[in-house]
Every structure is written in C-alpha cells, then in structure tokens.
Design a protein around this motif. Structure first.
Motif, PDB file in Angstrom:
ATOM      1  N   LEU A 136       0.495  -1.066   0.251  1.00  0.00           N
ATOM      2  CA  LEU A 136      -0.134   0.043  -0.129  1.00  0.00           C
ATOM      3  C   LEU A 136       0.807   0.932  -0.234  1.00  0.00           C
ATOM      4  O   LEU A 136       1.779   1.102   0.952  1.00  0.00           O
ATOM      5  CB  LEU A 136      -0.781  -0.359   0.951  1.00  0.00           C
ATOM      6  CG  LEU A 136      -2.104  -1.418   1.261  1.00  0.00           C
ATOM      7  CD1 LEU A 136      -2.905  -0.935   2.362  1.00  0.00           C
ATOM      8  CD2 LEU A 136      -3.472  -0.810  -0.038  1.00  0.00           C
ATOM      9  N   GLY A 137       0.368   1.942  -0.954  1.00  0.00           N
ATOM     10  CA  GLY A 137       1.422   2.955  -0.959  1.00  0.00           C
ATOM     11  C   GLY A 137       2.260   3.265  -2.492  1.00  0.00           C
ATOM     12  O   GLY A 137       3.434   4.162  -2.692  1.00  0.00           O
ATOM     13  N   GLU A 168      -9.875  -1.103   7.448  1.00  0.00           N
ATOM     14  CA  GLU A 168      -8.655   0.587   7.038  1.00  0.00           C
ATOM     15  C   GLU A 168      -7.444   0.122   5.916  1.00  0.00           C
ATOM     16  O   GLU A 168      -7.797   0.984   5.120  1.00  0.00           O
ATOM     17  CB  GLU A 168      -8.329   0.464   8.418  1.00  0.00           C
ATOM     18  CG  GLU A 168      -7.280   1.583   8.497  1.00  0.00           C
ATOM     19  CD  GLU A 168      -7.024   1.898   9.329  1.00  0.00           C
ATOM     20  OE1 GLU A 168      -5.785   3.827   9.475  1.00  0.00           O
ATOM     21  OE2 GLU A 168      -7.376   1.553  10.682  1.00  0.00           O
ATOM     22  N   GLN A 169      -7.107  -0.575   5.995  1.00  0.00           N
ATOM     23  CA  GLN A 169      -6.458  -0.545   4.495  1.00  0.00           C
ATOM     24  C   GLN A 169      -7.106  -1.271   3.439  1.00  0.00           C
ATOM     25  O   GLN A 169      -6.762  -0.513   2.549  1.00  0.00           O
ATOM     26  CB  GLN A 169      -5.089  -2.499   4.775  1.00  0.00           C
ATOM     27  CG  GLN A 169      -4.249  -2.106   6.108  1.00  0.00           C
ATOM     28  CD  GLN A 169      -3.819  -3.596   6.071  1.00  0.00           C
ATOM     29  OE1 GLN A 169      -4.237  -4.575   6.282  1.00  0.00           O
ATOM     30  NE2 GLN A 169      -2.541  -2.946   6.868  1.00  0.00           N
ATOM     31  N   HIS A 171      -9.954   0.481   2.392  1.00  0.00           N
ATOM     32  CA  HIS A 171     -10.174   1.735   1.948  1.00  0.00           C
ATOM     33  C   HIS A 171      -9.229   2.447   1.906  1.00  0.00           C
ATOM     34  O   HIS A 171      -9.161   3.098   0.983  1.00  0.00           O
ATOM     35  CB  HIS A 171     -11.096   2.222   3.548  1.00  0.00           C
ATOM     36  CG  HIS A 171     -12.329   1.078   3.515  1.00  0.00           C
ATOM     37  ND1 HIS A 171     -13.421   2.129   4.549  1.00  0.00           N
ATOM     38  CD2 HIS A 171     -13.596   0.159   2.947  1.00  0.00           C
ATOM     39  CE1 HIS A 171     -14.047   1.001   4.526  1.00  0.00           C
ATOM     40  NE2 HIS A 171     -13.882   0.389   3.738  1.00  0.00           N
ATOM     41  N   ALA A 172      -7.997   2.081   2.725  1.00  0.00           N
ATOM     42  CA  ALA A 172      -6.938   3.058   1.985  1.00  0.00           C
ATOM     43  C   ALA A 172      -6.790   2.732   0.387  1.00  0.00           C
ATOM     44  O   ALA A 172      -6.313   3.959  -0.217  1.00  0.00           O
ATOM     45  CB  ALA A 172      -5.943   2.563   3.358  1.00  0.00           C
ATOM     46  N   ALA A 175      -8.540   4.506  -1.674  1.00  0.00           N
ATOM     47  CA  ALA A 175      -8.356   5.278  -1.653  1.00  0.00           C
ATOM     48  C   ALA A 175      -7.161   6.044  -2.844  1.00  0.00           C
ATOM     49  O   ALA A 175      -7.139   6.896  -3.619  1.00  0.00           O
ATOM     50  CB  ALA A 175      -8.061   6.568  -1.335  1.00  0.00           C
ATOM     51  N   GLU A 176      -6.228   4.708  -2.870  1.00  0.00           N
ATOM     52  CA  GLU A 176      -5.035   4.811  -3.161  1.00  0.00           C
ATOM     53  C   GLU A 176      -5.198   4.762  -5.209  1.00  0.00           C
ATOM     54  O   GLU A 176      -4.688   5.473  -5.873  1.00  0.00           O
ATOM     55  CB  GLU A 176      -4.138   4.318  -3.237  1.00  0.00           C
ATOM     56  CG  GLU A 176      -2.232   3.755  -3.708  1.00  0.00           C
ATOM     57  CD  GLU A 176      -1.771   3.018  -2.783  1.00  0.00           C
ATOM     58  OE1 GLU A 176      -0.187   3.024  -3.194  1.00  0.00           O
ATOM     59  OE2 GLU A 176      -1.843   2.264  -2.043  1.00  0.00           O
ATOM     60  N   GLY A 227     -16.633   1.544   1.097  1.00  0.00           N
ATOM     61  CA  GLY A 227     -15.643   2.047   0.788  1.00  0.00           C
ATOM     62  C   GLY A 227     -15.227   2.507  -1.005  1.00  0.00           C
ATOM     63  O   GLY A 227     -14.356   3.852  -1.207  1.00  0.00           O
ATOM     64  N   THR A 231     -14.652   6.818  -1.535  1.00  0.00           N
ATOM     65  CA  THR A 231     -13.366   6.784  -2.208  1.00  0.00           C
ATOM     66  C   THR A 231     -13.315   7.303  -3.772  1.00  0.00           C
ATOM     67  O   THR A 231     -12.887   8.076  -4.829  1.00  0.00           O
ATOM     68  CB  THR A 231     -12.418   5.429  -2.227  1.00  0.00           C
ATOM     69  OG1 THR A 231     -12.979   4.990  -2.649  1.00  0.00           O
ATOM     70  CG2 THR A 231     -12.076   5.797  -1.330  1.00  0.00           C
TER      71      THR A 231
END
Length: 452
Positions: A136-137, A168-169, A171-172, A175-176, A227, A231
C-alpha cells in the motif's frame, strides 16, 4: 481484384453482433479484416470450412486464473495452464498475483512473471497485481508497468506471502487506486465472521460450509461498498458464491457505485446436496452452497446483478488436495476447471433455457470489458483473430487424467457435459486441434500489457 487473406473460416453459424448467422471471417496478420456472407468470394492462403454442428465463437477470455509460476510450478505452470486453456477454447487469461513466489506485488516480481511466461505461452496472458499491506502506498508503479488491476484478500489467503487487508487497509487501497483509476478485485470474506464460525474441520461437507457462512461474504462486500462510497474507486467482487449478498450488490449498482461481480462455473454447476463427505476435490473458498443458492446465482446473471463468469482455476498438488483423508479443514481450497469452464457453464445454462449467445457474452465480452481488452471478446473487423470452433450439441465425459493441466484433479471428473471444442485459433493460427498432439502446436501466446 479480389483481396487475398492469410486465412478465411467459413461457418454456417458464427456469433457476430450478438447473434448467430452464416458468415466467412477473413484474417490477415492476426486480425479479423473482413466479414462476409458464407459464400463470400474471399481467397486465402488457408481456407477452413466448419462442418454442420460446429459454430464459430470468439475465444474465451478468462480473467481469473492461478498459474502459480514461478515458485509453485509443481502446482501449475504457464506451459500446462495455457495448453489447458487452449483445449477449452480459452484464448486469453489474466493471471492472479498469487500463489507464485514472489507474488506479483512489485515491478520486479512482475518482471519475473513475464520472464517465466514468455517462452511457454500457448495463448495470450495478462497479469493482475497484488495489494497487500506492505505494497500500500506503492501501487502506482505496478499499475504503470501494465498490470490490469490489483487483487486483495479480506481474509487469510492460504499462503503467507500474500497477507490480507484489514477493513481500514481496504479503504486505503481504494483511495490510492482512485487517484489513478486503478481497479481493485476482491476476495470478499470477512475474517471476523470466519473466526466466529471456525470448527474442527473433518470429512463433513456441511460442516465445511458452516465454517464459511453466507454472512462472511455479505459482510465483506458491505465493507467494499462502503469504501467505494468514500473514495469513488472501482472494485470487482471475485467468485461470488452466496446469493445472500445480491440485494446489497443490486442496491450498490443502483446507487451508481463502480462495482462489478463475477461468479464461477463450479458455483453454477454443483450444489452442496450432491457433494459427498470427504470429497475434497470440491473444496473452494468461498464454498459451493445449496441448490436454491445455485439457482439464485443463475437468475442474478440473467438480471445483470452478476456481470461475468470466470473459472477461478486454482490448482495444487494432488497431495495437498486429496492427501488428508477427506478432511475439508486440511485440504487445499481451489478447483481446477480451466479446460472445461465453457462446456460446464453451457451445460448448466441449458437447464434454464439460456442461450449460447448469452453464455459467450458472460465469458468473453463481459470479461474483456473488465480487463479493458477491446480487441478481444468478439468477432468483429479490427479485433484479434481469436476464435473457436465449438460443437454445442456434442457431449463428452470429463476424465481428469485426460485434461491438460498439471495435477489431474478436478471437481468435474466424471461429469457429462455438452459442448466440444474442436479447434482454437489465436491470432488466426491454430493452437488446439482436437486429437492433435501437443508437440504439433506452435507457441503463439503474447504477454499483454494493460493500457491505462
């Protein structure tokens, strides 16, 4: 002057613009360049006339295949998987990022995948990337390198090198991906629900289903939908087995969220009432549920709530699948069905009066759109010359030992199916001819890169 082509195929019945009609397809340089009437005055270096009883359909595009190479090539590999695909009328697969080692979660891992596939591919291959906590990221570089999207698990995947995402991950990740319009494809089972229903395993199939209840899928899909609301991202639900999630899916689509859904041949073909205790060849996650559920999945396809059908070909070694005395808690969860996916779906569809045209759309047009492959999935001028001579009324009995995939285990062993693949062409070249030995087939497959 009459144009001269590389290949023409004359068919009494070809699936063009969603309907079967007599036609002749002309191919040059791997592309369909003209379509005429059955008796069109085309000339070519090679001419093929399909006999009565065989229809011409676009090659199947299977967007959910676990090839497992490199790293677990004893489970499956690009050579055996793509031969099996060609024998089943599948001309394009998109390979999952696990269970290979390394998983396809970095640009370097994608390079290793492509190197492993390059010299072995009978058919065309694309690749999914993976979204795991450590990646992630860092998803955009893999997106730019040409993966078709990113797979995530919301519960343990079964292999340590591909851990699941928390809510939570998840949804992250969405978003990414929304920032560059990437696609997340999701194994949707909720770990909390699974933990609450965990049991001691054993040979009872009903006990196995009880350990992965409908609510595990429904809850996880609700997390994905939330999610998407937050997003604006795109997501695809893999291998839906539970009809209980359909009202939630239907509402999300009506809301305008970017959500698509698939189901698989085994969920459409089998029901829990027919699975004997100890028959671990039927184990998959999420599980095959009851007959009422199977019928609801078919109705959801007809209604458009489920968008497409993909095989989820997920093989392992024979020992992992069958070597635990029939204990569903210990056996590997996955069904090998790549080679028989088209006839399996067509055979089950006949029960409901569903046409072959519709089956092919779910397995070619819809899958091509998911992957963003406009040159695949139809017989039209300008598309790749990937097509199949298919005899829909012929029958055969599946014999696992005769299938092309590496480990000769399948839930479809012994099934009598309608629909025989006689010839598969990739780019206008035959890559499977019924009865011909494998060593006479040239390796024609290309490695596909997503265009974003």
């Amino acid at each position: 002057m009459v144009d001269h082509y590389d290949l023409i195929v004359r068919a009494h019945s070809a699936l063009i613009d969603g309907a079967f009609r007599p036609a002749t397809l002309a191919v040059t340089n791997g592309t369909i360049v003209a379509i005429g009437d059955h008796d069109a005055e085309f000339t070519a270096t090679t001419e093929v006339a399909l006999p009565a009883g065989q229809v011409l359909i676009p090659g199947i595009v299977d967007t959910h295949v676990h090839v497992n190479e490199p790293g677990r090539t004893d489970w499956e590999g690009f050579a055996s998987a793509t031969r099996a695909a060609a024998a089943g009328g599948v001309t394009t697969i998109i390979d999952m990022p696990l269970n290979s080692i390394p998983p396809t979660t970095t640009v370097d891992a994608l390079r290793q995948k492509r190197e492993a596939a390059a010299a072995q591919a009978t058919i065309d291959i694309g690749f999914w990337g993976g979204a795991i906590p450590s990646s992630l990221g860092h998803l955009e570089p893999l997106h730019r390198a040409g993966v078709f999207g990113f797979k995530a698990f919301l519960s343990p995947s079964g292999v340590d090198e591909f851990p699941h995402l928390s809510t939570e991950q998840l949804h992250a990740a969405l978003a990414e991906l929304a920032a560059f319009d990437g696609l997340l494809i999701v194994h949707a089972e909720d770990p909390g629900v699974l933990e609450a229903h965990e049991n001691t395993g054993g040979v009872g199939y009903d006990d196995f289903v009880a350990s992965r209840p409908d609510s595990a899928e429904k809850t996880a899909i609700e997390h994905v939908i939330e999610g998407l609301r937050r997003t604006g991202a795109r997501a695809h639900i893999l291998h839906l087995s539970s009809a209980s999630a359909l009202p939630t899916i239907r509402a999300a689509k009506a809301e305008g969220l970017h959500l698509t859904v698939e189901t698989c041949p085994h969920y459409l073909s089998f029901a829990s009432e027919g699975i004997p205790d100890g028959a671990t060849q039927y184990k998959c996650c999420p599980p095959i549920r009851d007959e009422s559920n199977r019928r609801e999945l078919w109705q959801a396809l007809i209604a458009g709530d489920i968008d497409l059908i993909a095989s989820d070909h997920s093989p392992s070694t024979r020992e992992l699948k069958l070597g635990h005395g029939g204990d569903f808690g210990l056996a590997w969860g996955g069904i090998s069905g790549l080679e028989v996916s088209l006839p399996a779906v067509w055979s089950a569809a006949r029960e409901f009066g569903i046409t072959l045209e519709q089956v092919v759309e779910w397995m070619t047009g819809s899958t091509s759109r998911l992957a963003g492959l406009p040159a695949k999935g139809s017989l039209a001028v300008g598309t790749d010359a990937d097509f199949v001579a298919f005899a829909p009324d012929e029958t055969f009995t599946v014999i696992a030992e005769h299938l092309q995939h590496k480990n000769k285990v399948t839930a479809f062993d012994g099934s009598e199916l309608h629909g025989v693949v006689h010839t598969t062409w990739l780019g206008g070249e035959p890559v499977f001819v019924l009865g011909a030995p494998n060593d006479q087939v040239r390796l024609r497959g290309r490695l596909l890169t997503a265009t974003h």
